[in-house]
Design a protein around this motif. Structure first.
Motif: not given
Length: 442
Positions: A284-311
């Motif tokens: 996920v992004g440049i330095d994150h990793f997640a289980e394939p069914e985690d919301d973060l992975s799904l957002a990355s696949k869907a193109g809705t991933l965001r980035r803020n002060f928490q990464g």
């Protein structure tokens, strides 16, 4: 065997560029933004009727780790922590006066060590937030935890207050490296933390790992990643140690000769990434990793991933309201930062003022460039009208190598995404080089 790296890629990956958790970045904030400006932005945000996110900064730890880049201080006793929390209540009241009873879609506690808060003090702060604002049902309520202070009783208390996600600062399991960074936490302690959280029903667990630490090598990376992957956190972040002793004086305790060089840092980052992918995690992004069914992975696949002060995040709120000393807020109108020192922060709040000391008003060009930078770091590509001829000239060397594709005004990173994304993003930074020192891209 160490992953190979060409000299060209090594030269690019050692460039000093911002992490771009905001744009413009914090070194370009100024004292021109006042508490009055921030108050206006808060009132406009409240009237818009959209959900906001909250970040609460607890700037205390029992001891200071030598690698730490956070704004925090040592507190061996609870008295200063309790006194700080009392002022946080006052800041929450001030924010409520300006925002009104807005809906909250995400809460994140960071530090420092948020679980340093005495249980009843933490409970009172959560209740204060819930009384003044409207917590969205099912929202994420996250906290950063020092594994050395996670107990079964403490985990049950967090769960009873609605905590849904916990992030454990593992960093490394190499005993020699832990000694070098003054953070002793053997594998058994980490395992106990995972067990305490899961026993309490907090099953959304993140783990933070680091590379580039003093005395760290590929063997310690392999050992740490292997053990942590076996514990199966839902998400992991793998950060490079940022050696900035000119900003954090305690980092001067780390010997320069103990730090891995640029080539070794690259090899460590690459090995950690390969091992986590081999263990079944999605990048996920440049330095994150997640289980394939985690919301973060799904957002990355869907193109809705965001980035803020928490990464990297799935949080879609346009406004992130920071609470506590040094906290930074983002509204649709601009950034505002609280006084970084506890005394200055408290003095302003006790005077009935929002404790803002600097910030940045967002101009249309800032918003446009910030979105492009976020696109590059989240999706490794830009929209159709992003790159001006000047920016294309800056990226031409990477394009000639085949690492970046320039099609019309669109930019796509084709190779070495993790190593060069921040460098590519920096081509869109109108303020780069105008102040501030940064860490290496890898």
């Amino acid at each position: 065997m160490a992953p190979s790296i060409s000299q060209d890629l090594l030269d690019v990956s050692r460039q000093a560029v911002p992490r771009y958790t905001s744009y413009p970045t914090a070194p370009h904030f100024s004292a021109d933004i006042t508490a009055a400006d921030y108050g206006t932005w808060l009132r406009q945000t409240g009237k818009a009727g959209k959900p906001v996110s909250l970040y609460l900064h607890i700037p205390f730890c029992r001891t200071i780790c030598t690698y730490c880049g956070c704004t925090t201080k040592a507190a061996l006793r609870d008295d200063p922590v309790r006194a700080y929390a009392a002022v946080v209540h006052d800041e929450i009241a001030l924010l409520h006066q300006h925002l009104g009873p807005v809906e909250v879609s995400h809460v994140h506690w960071g530090g420092g060590t948020p679980n340093i808060l005495p249980p009843e003090v933490f409970a009172d702060l959560v209740e204060d937030l819930k009384t003044r604002f409207r917590f969205r049902p099912g929202m994420e309520h996250a906290i950063e935890l020092d594994p050395r202070h996670v107990t079964h009783e403490g985990a049950r208390h967090l769960a009873s207050l609605g905590i849904t996600r916990a992030s454990l600062g593992v960093q490394t399991l190499d005993a020699a490296v832990q000694k070098a960074i003054a953070r002793i936490q053997p594998l058994e302690r980490i395992e106990a933390s995972f067990d305490a959280l899961r026993s309490a029903g907090i099953n959304r667990i993140n783990a933070d790992l680091m590379y580039g630490l003093p005395l760290q090598d590929l063997g310690s990376i392999r050992e740490t990643v292997g053990h942590v992957a076996r514990l199966r956190p839902g998400r992991l972040a793998v950060f490079g140690y940022a050696h900035v002793p000119w900003m954090k004086s305690h980092q001067k305790l780390i010997k320069d000769e103990d730090l891995p060089d640029a080539k070794a840092r690259y090899a460590q980052a690459r090995l950690a990434r390969d091992l986590l992918v081999e263990a079944g995690y999605a990048e996920v992004g440049i330095d994150h990793f997640a289980e394939p069914e985690d919301d973060l992975s799904l957002a990355s696949k869907a193109g809705t991933l965001r980035r803020n002060f928490q990464g990297y995040t799935t949080d879609e709120a346009e406004a992130l309201i920071g609470i506590g000393a040094s906290s930074i807020s983002r509204t649709p109108f601009g950034y505002a930062q609280n006084a970084p020192d506890n005394h200055g922060w408290r003095r302003r709040i006790e005077a009935g003022e929002l404790p803002i000391v600097r910030g940045r008003r967002l101009e249309p060009d800032d918003i446009r460039r910030g979105q492009v930078i976020e696109d590059l770091l989240c999706r490794f590509e830009t929209g159709e009208t992003a790159a001006t001829p000047e920016i294309q000239d800056r990226l031409a060397p990477l394009a000639r190598k085949g690492w970046v594709e320039l099609t019309g005004n669109r930019v796509v990173i084709r190779e070495h995404h993790h190593e060069i994304a921040r460098v590519v993003a920096s081509a869109f930074d109108a303020y780069l080089g105008a102040g501030g020192r940064h860490s290496a891209a890898v």
